[in-house]
Design an enzyme around this catalytic site. Structure first.
Site, mmCIF file in Angstrom:
data_model
loop_
_atom_site.group_PDB
_atom_site.id
_atom_site.type_symbol
_atom_site.label_atom_id
_atom_site.label_comp_id
_atom_site.label_asym_id
_atom_site.label_seq_id
_atom_site.Cartn_x
_atom_site.Cartn_y
_atom_site.Cartn_z
ATOM 1 N N CYS A 54 8.479 24.624 34.774
ATOM 2 C CA CYS A 54 7.529 23.869 35.788
ATOM 3 C C CYS A 54 8.189 22.356 36.212
ATOM 4 O O CYS A 54 9.071 21.924 35.293
ATOM 5 C CB CYS A 54 6.095 23.609 35.127
ATOM 6 S SG CYS A 54 5.452 24.892 34.391
ATOM 7 N N ARG A 78 13.575 24.210 40.347
ATOM 8 C CA ARG A 78 13.516 24.494 39.134
ATOM 9 C C ARG A 78 12.801 25.888 38.954
ATOM 10 O O ARG A 78 12.787 26.553 37.934
ATOM 11 C CB ARG A 78 12.529 23.423 38.467
ATOM 12 C CG ARG A 78 13.209 22.133 38.230
ATOM 13 C CD ARG A 78 12.249 21.285 37.734
ATOM 14 N NE ARG A 78 11.760 21.270 36.428
ATOM 15 C CZ ARG A 78 12.402 20.828 35.460
ATOM 16 N NH1 ARG A 78 13.542 20.093 35.330
ATOM 17 N NH2 ARG A 78 11.931 20.864 34.211
ATOM 18 N N TRP A 117 5.086 27.616 36.873
ATOM 19 C CA TRP A 117 5.728 29.009 36.881
ATOM 20 C C TRP A 117 4.704 29.588 35.762
ATOM 21 O O TRP A 117 4.709 29.427 34.631
ATOM 22 C CB TRP A 117 7.224 29.115 36.027
ATOM 23 C CG TRP A 117 7.635 30.271 36.188
ATOM 24 C CD1 TRP A 117 7.580 31.339 35.313
ATOM 25 C CD2 TRP A 117 8.711 30.887 37.192
ATOM 26 N NE1 TRP A 117 8.422 32.369 35.516
ATOM 27 C CE2 TRP A 117 8.958 32.049 36.486
ATOM 28 C CE3 TRP A 117 9.403 30.178 38.312
ATOM 29 C CZ2 TRP A 117 10.214 32.992 37.413
ATOM 30 C CZ3 TRP A 117 10.000 31.180 39.155
ATOM 31 C CH2 TRP A 117 10.689 32.399 38.404
ATOM 32 N N ASN A 121 3.494 21.417 31.212
ATOM 33 C CA ASN A 121 4.904 22.273 31.180
ATOM 34 C C ASN A 121 5.039 22.732 29.643
ATOM 35 O O ASN A 121 4.758 22.077 28.600
ATOM 36 C CB ASN A 121 6.044 21.337 31.794
ATOM 37 C CG ASN A 121 7.341 22.160 31.604
ATOM 38 O OD1 ASN A 121 7.227 23.529 31.393
ATOM 39 N ND2 ASN A 121 8.352 21.747 31.825
ATOM 40 N N GLY A 122 5.217 24.135 29.692
ATOM 41 C CA GLY A 122 5.319 24.514 28.230
ATOM 42 C C GLY A 122 4.385 25.416 28.015
ATOM 43 O O GLY A 122 3.556 25.956 28.726
ATOM 44 N N GLU A 170 31.458 36.069 34.638
ATOM 45 C CA GLU A 170 31.003 34.941 35.470
ATOM 46 C C GLU A 170 30.613 35.473 36.933
ATOM 47 O O GLU A 170 29.600 35.349 37.661
ATOM 48 C CB GLU A 170 31.456 33.804 35.311
ATOM 49 C CG GLU A 170 30.977 32.695 36.330
ATOM 50 C CD GLU A 170 29.564 32.371 35.947
ATOM 51 O OE1 GLU A 170 28.882 32.872 34.849
ATOM 52 O OE2 GLU A 170 28.993 31.373 36.824
ATOM 53 N N LYS A 220 27.111 36.027 38.981
ATOM 54 C CA LYS A 220 26.712 35.357 40.092
ATOM 55 C C LYS A 220 26.447 36.300 41.187
ATOM 56 O O LYS A 220 25.374 36.101 41.865
ATOM 57 C CB LYS A 220 27.958 34.458 40.593
ATOM 58 C CG LYS A 220 28.398 33.151 39.920
ATOM 59 C CD LYS A 220 27.439 32.233 40.146
ATOM 60 C CE LYS A 220 26.681 32.094 39.201
ATOM 61 N NZ LYS A 220 26.844 31.277 37.783
ATOM 62 N N GLU A 243 22.814 37.805 40.454
ATOM 63 C CA GLU A 243 21.631 36.486 40.403
ATOM 64 C C GLU A 243 21.306 36.247 41.919
ATOM 65 O O GLU A 243 20.146 36.173 42.342
ATOM 66 C CB GLU A 243 22.105 35.292 40.072
ATOM 67 C CG GLU A 243 22.230 35.084 38.521
ATOM 68 C CD GLU A 243 22.754 33.728 38.090
ATOM 69 O OE1 GLU A 243 21.906 32.920 37.714
ATOM 70 O OE2 GLU A 243 23.849 33.301 38.396
ATOM 71 N N HIS A 283 38.006 52.893 28.040
ATOM 72 C CA HIS A 283 37.181 53.444 26.941
ATOM 73 C C HIS A 283 35.676 53.756 27.343
ATOM 74 O O HIS A 283 34.839 53.974 26.648
ATOM 75 C CB HIS A 283 37.161 52.062 25.788
ATOM 76 C CG HIS A 283 38.454 52.219 25.344
ATOM 77 N ND1 HIS A 283 39.105 52.973 24.682
ATOM 78 C CD2 HIS A 283 39.313 51.017 25.494
ATOM 79 C CE1 HIS A 283 40.201 52.407 24.254
ATOM 80 N NE2 HIS A 283 40.434 51.358 24.777
ATOM 81 N N LYS A 302 15.468 27.400 37.339
ATOM 82 C CA LYS A 302 16.743 26.451 36.732
ATOM 83 C C LYS A 302 16.732 26.172 35.261
ATOM 84 O O LYS A 302 18.062 26.181 34.604
ATOM 85 C CB LYS A 302 16.767 25.188 37.569
ATOM 86 C CG LYS A 302 18.103 24.394 37.512
ATOM 87 C CD LYS A 302 19.272 25.093 37.936
ATOM 88 C CE LYS A 302 20.752 24.314 37.822
ATOM 89 N NZ LYS A 302 21.692 25.045 37.897
HETATM 90 C C1 F6R Z 1 23.444 31.351 35.890
HETATM 91 C C2 F6R Z 1 22.723 30.295 35.210
HETATM 92 C C3 F6R Z 1 22.195 30.399 33.888
HETATM 93 C C4 F6R Z 1 22.609 29.200 32.895
HETATM 94 C C5 F6R Z 1 21.793 29.384 31.532
HETATM 95 C C6 F6R Z 1 21.910 28.356 30.856
HETATM 96 O O1 F6R Z 1 23.884 31.210 37.242
HETATM 97 O O2 F6R Z 1 22.818 29.239 35.800
HETATM 98 O O3 F6R Z 1 22.782 31.857 33.315
HETATM 99 O O4 F6R Z 1 23.708 28.978 32.878
HETATM 100 O O5 F6R Z 1 20.292 29.606 31.961
HETATM 101 O O6 F6R Z 1 21.497 27.231 31.119
HETATM 102 P P1 F6R Z 1 21.743 25.716 30.639
HETATM 103 O O7 F6R Z 1 23.141 25.463 30.904
HETATM 104 O O8 F6R Z 1 20.887 24.727 31.575
HETATM 105 O O9 F6R Z 1 21.408 25.723 29.239
#
Ligand code: F6R
Length: 647
Positions: free
Chosen positions: A35, A60, A108, A134-135, A517, A521, A524, A540, A642
């Site tokens: 949040c 976020r 959230w 938050n939490g 990666e 991307k 997501e 395989h 985020k």
């Molecule tokens: C993907 C992404 C997430 C973060 C993961 C870790 O684009 O952003 O997979 O990499 O949630 O987040 P941090 O680096 O903040 O611990």
């Protein structure tokens, strides 16, 4: 409709019945909670500051928003499910009274679905106090039962409302707001940031934190509290980092920090080294696109100032002495998502340069498998936000086993670096797009710095070899820029692939995590089925997925490594023979791949270990562009947020 509370009683009676109705509905299951919290006290209009702060924290992720201001007539609360625009539309129709003290929240949903009634702030039974949170309060059921036994009616499904009632009950017994907060925090279990305002205590806000972010912004005659400095960067760049289990009371002229038991506590003031422009889109359609383009600068900043006057590598905060580092006989990298992939890349470099075995582990799996950790194990944690709960729990477990922990982090003063023995900051500036981009590239570079630092301490590389590698790294920003100069090619590719339902990514060695990666991307942002595989693993099993027209991206290692290079070229031929449409990322001048590339993306020449830094950029841009063409919200993809502050 929003719910509004005057101090003397609720004007939002209908909110009660609405909440009752929603109480019987099953709340959607949520796996994440992150949040945004903001609080303001000072001469400006609190509504403007709080809403502005919430807007800057939208990245976020959230599904409802709310605000409470303290006025002469008591508290006024407005809250709405959905995007902040719903709340601001409501406020345009029903403006809040002027106020110099307010708190706001983007929620959230965890306990209870994303409804108006469950949105924060929550008020105490008398309507005297408003709380945002938050939490997760883990013992909320027992606390709710206790309150209900005293005749308190809960009108929402949230754990937060319990905290509001507990604080209200203590205040009604005559305690001061800060004392009340401390008393209540001692009774709460779980992770929380709590911020409260009391209608009878003007000009102050009280906040507390345990396992959840909270920073104080120090202005001139005004003060802020927030989950993230972005919320107040417009007004001040001076911040104070709070420690674990601390309570802060802010007034326009200052702040007092104590522990939950009321003893004076240390807090760390710091200057934020980026400004408002970093937290704005600056003409780009998406923060993500801006952050992709910022990567050469961000990587240069990660590399900046790492050598001492004798040309030896120095890092930000290494509070582990060299003798101890020399004894390290195993390295374990723990991280989540993109940061985990950065760790996978790092493994190749760290093992090569230090000759110390390096494991890379998904943080959420780490402590459940009883990992073998000894006092000579070095745990390296990678986290852009520094608040990821899975990662935090992993390092706590590691420290309990007496391992030393080094954090690679982008957020000054976040919980993970605070709880680590040493920190390397990536200095990438704020990453606001939910999908990590400059986070990844700067994490890889910071891991390389760590690898070289360990090699220097352990003597597994000569000084001149380290300097040569650092010199090559210094050239990376310019090479990354050259990749960015060709974004039109990647944009055109997105246009061509707009109707595809599935995409594969292949790589070997450090190209394998890049493939992972690239797939992440795409998942997501464009919500497509995408998978990354080690190219050699294809035969395989995964090759069964290949059918005519399937786009397959392949990251081809530089030519110097002939075996590795040729193996990937063979893998490309395998998929092409089965009708795949190959998009080949290979270094400039690599003629061998040309016959097998339906689309060729040329990369500047770099050593194999550094190739991820140039190879990932086209994949990031492709995903961003495809999602834009598909009409998706690139900065806030569905179901994602985020920073993931619950396990
Ligand atoms: C993907 C992404 C997430 C973060 C993961 C870790 O684009 O952003 O997979 O990499 O949630 O987040 P941090 O680096 O903040 O611990």
């Amino acid at each position: 409709m929003s719910t509004r509370h005057g101090m003397g009683g609720r004007t939002g009676g209908s909110a009660r019945s609405r909440s009752r109705t929603s109480a019987v509905r099953k709340a959607p299951a949520r796996v994440t909670a992150m949040c945004g919290i903001v609080g303001y006290v000072g001469p400006r209009q609190a509504e403007q500051v709080v809403i502005g702060g919430l807007r800057r924290m939208e990245y976020r992720g959230y599904d409802s928003a709310g605000i409470a201001v303290v006025t002469d007539a008591g508290l006024v609360i407005a809250k709405k499910a959905g995007k902040l625009a719903n709340l601001t539309a409501e406020l345009a129709d029903h403006p809040l009274p002027p106020s110099s003290q307010g708190i706001g929240h983007t929620r959230w949903a965890t306990h209870g679905g994303p409804t108006d009634g469950n949105a924060h702030p929550h008020a105490s039974a008398s309507g005297r106090v408003a709380v945002v949170h938050n939490g997760i309060i883990e013992n909320f059921a027992a606390l709710r039962a206790e309150l209900q036994a005293e005749g308190v009616t809960c009108i929402s499904e949230t754990d937060t409302e319990i905290a509001a009632h507990l604080i209200g009950r203590e205040l009604d017994r005559g305690s001061a707001l800060a004392d009340t907060m401390r008393t209540v925090c001692l009774r709460l279990e779980g992770a929380f940031t709590l911020v409260a305002v009391d209608a009878l205590t003007p000009d102050r806000i009280v906040a507390a934190r345990r396992n959840s972010p909270l920073v104080v912004g120090v202005g001139d005659g005004e003060m802020f509290v927030a989950s993230d400095v972005a919320a107040f960067i417009e007004y001040t760049r001076e911040a104070v980092e709070l420690g674990q289990d601390q309570v802060v009371e802010v007034t326009p002229d200052g702040y007092v920090v104590t522990t939950f038991s009321g003893e004076p506590a240390d807090s760390r003031p710091y200057h934020i080294d980026w400004d408002l422009s970093a937290a704005e889109k600056g003409g780009y359609d998406w923060f993500m696109r801006k952050e992709i383009f910022e990567q050469p600068r961000a990587v240069a900043d990660t590399l900046l100032g790492r050598l001492d006057s004798e040309g030896r590598l120095v890092l930000d905060e290494i509070r582990i002495d060299d003798a101890e580092l020399r004894r390290v006989d195993k390295i374990v990298i723990v991280a989540c998502g993109t940061a985990f992939y950065a760790g996978l890349v790092a493994k190749y470099a760290i093992e090569h340069w230090t000759r110390v075995p390096c494991e890379v582990e998904i943080a959420s799996e780490f402590r459940y498998r009883d990992p073998i950790i000894t006092p000579t194990t070095l745990v390296v944690t990678i986290s852009q936000s520094g608040e990821t709960a899975d990662t935090l729990m992993a390092i706590r477990h590691a420290r309990e086993q007496h391992a030393k922990v080094i954090a690679i982090c982008n957020t000054n003063g976040a919980t993970i670096p605070r709880e680590s023995d040493a920190v390397i900051y990536t200095h990438a500036g704020p990453e606001i797009g939910v999908a990590s981009t400059k986070g990844f590239t700067t994490q890889v570079v910071a891991c390389y710095l760590l690898g070289l630092y360990l090699a220097q301490v352990k003597g597994t590389k000569y000084g001149d070899e380290i300097r040569e590698l650092l010199e090559e790294m210094d050239e990376l920003p310019e090479k990354m820029q050259r990749v960015l100069d060709r974004v039109d090619t990647y944009a055109a590719l997105a246009q061509d692939f707009i109707d595809r339902k599935s995409v594969l990514f292949l790589g070997r060695h450090v190209g394998y995590p890049v493939a992972l990666e690239g797939a992440l991307k795409l998942k997501e942002l464009s919500y497509l089925h995408a998978e990354g595989f080690p190219a050699g693993e294809l035969k395989h099993g995964p090759i069964a997925l290949v059918e005519p027209g399937l786009p397959v991206f392949a990251i081809v290692p530089p030519q110097g490594r002939d075996q590795l290079h040729d193996k990937v070229v063979s893998n490309i031929q395998e998929v092409r023979a089965r009708g795949a449409l190959t998009v080949v990322l290979a270094e400039e001048g690599d003629e061998e791949v040309v016959p097998y590339a339906d689309v060729l993306i040329e990369l500047p020449r770099v050593s194999t270990l550094f190739q991820p830094l140039v190879a990932v950029i086209p994949l990031q841009f492709f995903a961003c562009e495809l999602a834009t063409l598909l009409g998706h919200d690139v900065d806030q993809p569905r179901n994602l947020a985020k920073s993931v502050t619950v396990e």
